[in-house]
Design an enzyme around this catalytic site. Structure first.
Site, short mmCIF file in Angstrom:
data_model
loop_
_atom_site.label_atom_id
_atom_site.label_comp_id
_atom_site.label_asym_id
_atom_site.label_seq_id
_atom_site.Cartn_x
_atom_site.Cartn_y
_atom_site.Cartn_z
N GLU A 299 0.82 -1.13 0.06
CA GLU A 299 -0.10 0.04 -0.24
C GLU A 299 0.86 1.05 -0.13
OE1 GLU A 299 -2.11 1.34 3.41
OE2 GLU A 299 -0.77 0.47 4.86
N ARG A 303 0.86 10.45 3.18
CA ARG A 303 1.08 11.48 4.53
C ARG A 303 2.37 11.17 4.99
NH1 ARG A 303 0.67 7.45 8.53
NH2 ARG A 303 -0.45 5.66 7.98
P1 ADP Z 1 2.30 4.32 10.58
O1 ADP Z 1 2.49 4.04 11.79
O2 ADP Z 1 3.12 3.65 9.38
O3 ADP Z 1 2.53 5.70 10.07
P2 ADP Z 1 -0.03 3.58 10.65
O4 ADP Z 1 -1.07 2.64 9.79
O5 ADP Z 1 0.08 2.93 11.83
O6 ADP Z 1 0.93 4.01 9.88
O7 ADP Z 1 -1.13 4.84 11.03
C1 ADP Z 1 -0.53 5.98 11.64
C2 ADP Z 1 -1.64 6.39 12.59
O8 ADP Z 1 -2.83 6.79 11.92
C3 ADP Z 1 -2.12 5.54 13.88
O9 ADP Z 1 -2.29 6.19 14.86
C4 ADP Z 1 -3.20 4.65 13.16
O10 ADP Z 1 -3.96 4.28 14.29
C5 ADP Z 1 -3.89 5.69 12.40
N1 ADP Z 1 -4.58 5.41 11.36
C6 ADP Z 1 -4.14 5.05 10.16
N2 ADP Z 1 -5.17 4.57 9.32
C7 ADP Z 1 -6.19 5.03 9.72
C8 ADP Z 1 -7.61 4.73 9.42
N3 ADP Z 1 -7.87 4.16 8.10
N4 ADP Z 1 -8.66 5.29 10.47
C9 ADP Z 1 -8.06 5.60 11.67
N5 ADP Z 1 -6.97 5.62 11.98
C10 ADP Z 1 -5.75 5.28 11.19
P1 ADP Z 2 -2.62 -1.10 6.97
O1 ADP Z 2 -3.14 -0.60 5.89
O2 ADP Z 2 -3.58 -1.68 8.19
O3 ADP Z 2 -1.37 -0.67 7.49
P2 ADP Z 2 -1.13 -3.12 5.21
O4 ADP Z 2 -1.62 -3.56 4.02
O5 ADP Z 2 0.02 -2.17 5.14
O6 ADP Z 2 -2.24 -2.64 6.56
O7 ADP Z 2 -0.62 -4.43 6.11
C1 ADP Z 2 -0.20 -3.98 7.49
C2 ADP Z 2 0.76 -5.29 8.01
O8 ADP Z 2 0.19 -6.61 7.98
C3 ADP Z 2 1.88 -5.61 6.94
O9 ADP Z 2 2.92 -4.61 7.63
C4 ADP Z 2 2.33 -6.83 7.44
O10 ADP Z 2 2.91 -7.33 8.60
C5 ADP Z 2 0.85 -7.77 7.19
N1 ADP Z 2 0.51 -8.16 6.03
C6 ADP Z 2 0.04 -7.23 4.96
N2 ADP Z 2 -0.25 -7.98 3.82
C7 ADP Z 2 0.17 -9.21 4.27
C8 ADP Z 2 0.38 -10.33 3.25
N3 ADP Z 2 -0.20 -10.76 2.17
N4 ADP Z 2 0.99 -11.41 3.86
C9 ADP Z 2 1.45 -11.42 5.20
N5 ADP Z 2 1.37 -10.48 6.05
C10 ADP Z 2 0.96 -9.25 5.41
MG MG Z 3 0.28 -0.22 6.37
#
Ligand code: ADP
Ligand code: ADP
Ligand code: MG
Length: 459
Positions: A299, A303
């Protein structure tokens, strides 16, 4: 080269700077953005909910606007109130931070319609990449490898037969590790589709799903990109984010200890190609899973990310200032070949959670606080002694970032800094980080996305 680049990076000011910026967020990221504004001499406006009157971002900002009639949890999602506050205070730009409205295309468009500069990519780019299954399709078009799967859930059962179990069902609108389910067979898949849809509808207001093959024990490695309005896109290398619990990152490091220079180069090139495909401006992250020498796009986060300081520390580039400059119409201040890549950086997320009690949230009053310092140590946090952590928001209350010339030195520095970190009154993830720093797999650099949960299960 390093100093040359830093000097150029240091040349502040310029013709197009925004006159004032409203920070539509709270906590450590709000403070982080306020600090960047202040270094650029741009006045920063904070917003706050009723629960955040005593928050540090309010104290540090040049102005602050209350936006929060109860329920306090919703204030930072109130697009209308945020835009009104920006207009009232004559702010030219709006920085969304991460979480809340940061990846909300309608909010970006509403800012633009109100004559405000949204400090991030265009609403169109957010829209394109915000839907994870649509982003997958764009990646395929840009010839960026994706995990085997399908963009639609209608043919999920068929696709699963084709690619083989186990599979992962994902919410197209998902984020923060939510809306994801694993299925080992057809029966589980039917159930996973039902449950994930319900969860996604509840959490994201939208239930569409897609399917991916479940990779067993991959690494999560992501590439930081940055683009401007002249079509320049650069990458700032990768971050290793495989130490996760419930698919949420707990510590991050750069460079990744698990990829070869060839994979690094190919992955970075793929990330830049994808960003160009959607005419990406501002800071963004392209996430990949890595198995051996193969990498697969999962993905794009449109941001600034929680773990951006790892990259800032490694490269010396201030990503938030760069976002502000680019939003003001300036060109990227660095060319790809001038991005420094120097030493080792690690970030430890300090969450108000009790690792002894299944990471139960632990809000409350900080009765004592002693923050680490010394060489190579950065703390991004919005807590202070006497501060009461409200129970309404994300449990992350700070981040410790360390830098050193080698990974080994960074590990020793982190242990020293975490020992100095004294935070009383609440439970935190500090003891878990201390444990990881002694852990053999972590120390060897050979860990994957399932590692931490395996370790916790052993207890
Ligand atoms: P990263 O930690 O890599 O910046 P995260 O996916 O953990 O990315 O998201 C960062 C923050 O945004 C976290 O506090 C998470 O809970 C929040 N967050 C991310 N995506 C969403 C979403 N679709 N809806 C609500 N909160 C989100
Ligand atoms: P989010 O939008 O919640 O961050 P991601 O698609 O980035 O979701 O996936 C979050 C985490 O889930 C990844 O960092 C990985 O640990 C696990 N994950 C996602 N897709 C796969 C996959 N196809 N196989 C195994 N683990 C996965
Ligand atoms: Mg992710």
């Amino acid at each position: 080269m390093y100093h040359d680049a830093l000097l150029r990076w240091g040349s502040e000011g310029g013709c197009c700077m925004l006159n004032k910026v409203l920070v539509a967020n709270r906590g450590e990221i709000a403070l982080r953005v306020i600090r960047a504004c202040q270094e650029l001499e741009i006045p920063a406006v904070a917003v706050f909910s009723d629960a955040d009157e005593e928050a540090l971002h309010v104290r540090h900002a040049d102005e602050a606007v209350r936006i929060g009639p109860p329920p306090a949890g919703k204030s930072y999602l109130n697009a209308e109130a945020l835009i009104e506050a920006a207009i009232e205070t004559d702010a030219e730009g709006v920085h969304p931070g991460y979480g809340f409205l940061a990846e909300n295309a309608s909010f970006a468009a509403a800012c633009r319609d109100a004559g405000l500069t949204f400090i991030g990519p265009s609403a169109e780019a957010i829209e394109k990449m915000g839907n994870k299954s649509a982003a997958r399709r764009i990646a395929i078009e840009a010839e960026v490898p994706v995990v085997p799967g399908s963009e639609k859930s209608a043919d999920a059962l068929e696709t699963a037969e084709e690619i083989g179990y186990p599979v992962m069902v994902k919410a197209a609108a998902g984020g923060g590790g939510r809306g994801i389910r694993v299925a080992e067979n057809e029966e589980e898949l039917r159930k996973a589709l039902r449950v994930a849809r319900q969860e996604a509808e509840k959490a994201f207001g939208e239930g569409s799903l897609y399917l991916e093959k479940l990779l067993t024990g991959p690494r999560h490695v992501e590439v930081q990109v940055m683009g401007d309005h002249e079509g320049n896109v650069i990458h700032l290398y990768e971050r290793e984010c495989s130490m996760q619990r419930r698919r949420q990152k707990i510590l991050e490091e750069a460079p990744s200890p698990g990829i070869s220079p060839e994979v690094r180069e190919k992955m970075a090139e793929a990330a830049v190609r994808l960003a160009r495909e959607v005419r990406y401006t501002s800071a963004g992250t392209v996430e990949f899973l890595v198995e051996g020498d193969e990498f697969y796009f999962i993905e794009m986060n449109t941001r600034i990310q929680v773990e951006h300081p790892v990259t800032e520390t490694l490269t010396g580039v201030d990503l938030v200032k760069e976002q502000l400059r680019v939003a003001g119409g300036e060109r990227l201040s660095l060319k790809q070949e001038d991005v420094p890549f120097n030493g080792w950086a690690m970030e430890f997320r300090i969450n108000a959670e009790d690792p002894e009690k299944d990471f139960m949230p632990s809000p409350g009053e900080i009765s004592f606080l002693d923050v680490p310092g010394g060489p190579g140590v950065r703390v991004d946090s919005a807590i202070y002694q006497g501060y009461k952590i409200p129970p309404f928001y994300d449990s992350m209350v700070g981040k410790l970032i360390v830098w050193a010339l080698t990974r080994e030195e960074a590990i020793n520095r982190a242990r020293r800094a975490l020992r100095e970190y004294r935070l009383e009154g609440i439970k935190t993830t500090i003891p878990l980080h201390m444990r990881l720093l002694e852990d053999e797999a972590f120390r060897s650099g050979e860990y994957h996305t399932g590692y931490l949960e395996e370790l916790l299960k052993r207890d």
